[in-house]
Design a protein around this motif. Structure first.
Motif: not given
Ligand code: CP
Length: 309
Positions: A52-56, A103, A130, A133, A227, A266-268, A294
């Motif tokens: 999963t990912s939000t930012r990437t 990823r 990573h 990041q 994650m 680095d989130m989440p 990012r």
């Molecule tokens: N920090 C980072 O890579 O965020 P995501 O896992 O949401 O992509």
């Protein structure tokens, strides 16, 4: 495979000057977005996700849009990647796209993608590294501190992919790192970068968090559980064990009572675990700037790997 091709799997095979150029380029894309609005016209980025990912995902897709190109999202499980050899699929994907970002759960999958690909491959996070990041983090440090000279960064957490990539860039820019890492999974560690940092006199390792944050300019933490395992019932024992071990190393106001350090993640974020909710929104937090960065960091990576800037 094109042997002259430059990939980004980790930072160890990039020269400091090359990385510094990327940071300058990232800043240029922010200062003059119109200068780059057609730079990747008719270019396509393939974004492959096993996790999963939000930012990437969002920042790479927005980067391609703002650079005049296009991005395709491909979920590993909804594709035929799982049915065959990864490198066969990479050979096809690279015949239709100009750059691949992936990823993956295991670093070795990236080697397979590199083997089949005829275009640059970017690591969008694996178990060991990573790099995207870390570039955004060092862009954030550069903007916040104005210089890397004399900076001291403390990382509290599991010695993981995020830590490995931070250490790589810390080595490149001679930033001192203090590691407070009671959990060190062998499969995810990079002994080479630890040795480089030790040999350069840039590394302190301790299990005393108060001592570690006292003189730090920045303190950084990350999730204690990968994650893919966070809500996985079969990983409950691992998660419970990690929480027990790591709770004394939580980033919170009490720990930082005698420290001026700014706060990074680095989130989440998992509030109440590696960091308290109050600290996420505290004025000393630069977490959301890291996430924002990012975008320019990855624009620079894309432009450079595609030979456009
Ligand atoms: N920090 C980072 O890579 O965020 P995501 O896992 O949401 O992509």
């Amino acid at each position: 495979m094109n042997i002259a091709r430059k990939d980004l799997i980790h930072w160890k095979d990039w020269e400091t000057e090359e990385i510094l150029d990327l940071l300058h380029l990232a800043e240029r894309t922010e200062a003059s977005p119109l200068e780059f609005s057609d730079s990747l016209k008719a270019k396509t980025l393939l974004m492959l996700f096993q996790k999963t990912s939000t930012r990437t995902r969002v920042s790479f897709e927005v980067a391609m849009t703002e650079l005049g190109g296009h991005a395709i999202f491909l979920d590993w499980r909804a594709s035929n990647l799982g049915l065959t050899k990864t490198w066969y699929e990479a050979a096809y994907l690279s015949s239709n796209c100009h750059v691949l970002m992936a990823r993956v759960k295991e670093n070795r999958e990236l080697a397979e993608l590199q083997k089949g690909s005829s275009v640059p491959v970017i690591n969008g996070c694996c178990n060991k590294y990573h790099p995207c990041q870390a570039l955004a983090d060092f862009l954030t440090l550069k903007q916040d501190a104005g210089t890397f000279a004399g900076l001291r960064l403390t990382y509290l957490g599991v010695l993981n992919n995020v830590a490995n990539s931070l250490l790589s860039l810390a080595y490149a820019f001679k930033v001192h790192v203090t590691l407070v890492c009671p959990i060190r999974p062998i499969s995810d560690m990079d002994m080479e970068i630890l040795e480089r940092m030790r040999d350069a006199g840039l590394l302190t390792e301790t299990l005393n968090p108060q001592e570690a944050v006292k003189d730090a300019d920045y303190v950084y933490t990350d999730t204690w559980v990968n994650m893919e395992y966070f809500y996985e019932p079969s990983a409950k024992d691992l998660k419970d064990e990690r929480i027990r071990t790591m709770l004394p190393f939580q980033l919170n106001h009490e720990l930082l009572a005698h420290s001026k350090a700014k706060v990074m993640h680095d989130m989440p974020i998992h509030p109440g675990y590696e960091i308290t909710e109050e600290l996420v929104v505290d004025p000393r937090s630069i977490i959301f700037t890291q996430a924002k960065n990012r975008l320019p960091a990855q624009k620079a990576i894309l432009l450079r790997l595609l030979g456009v800037a």
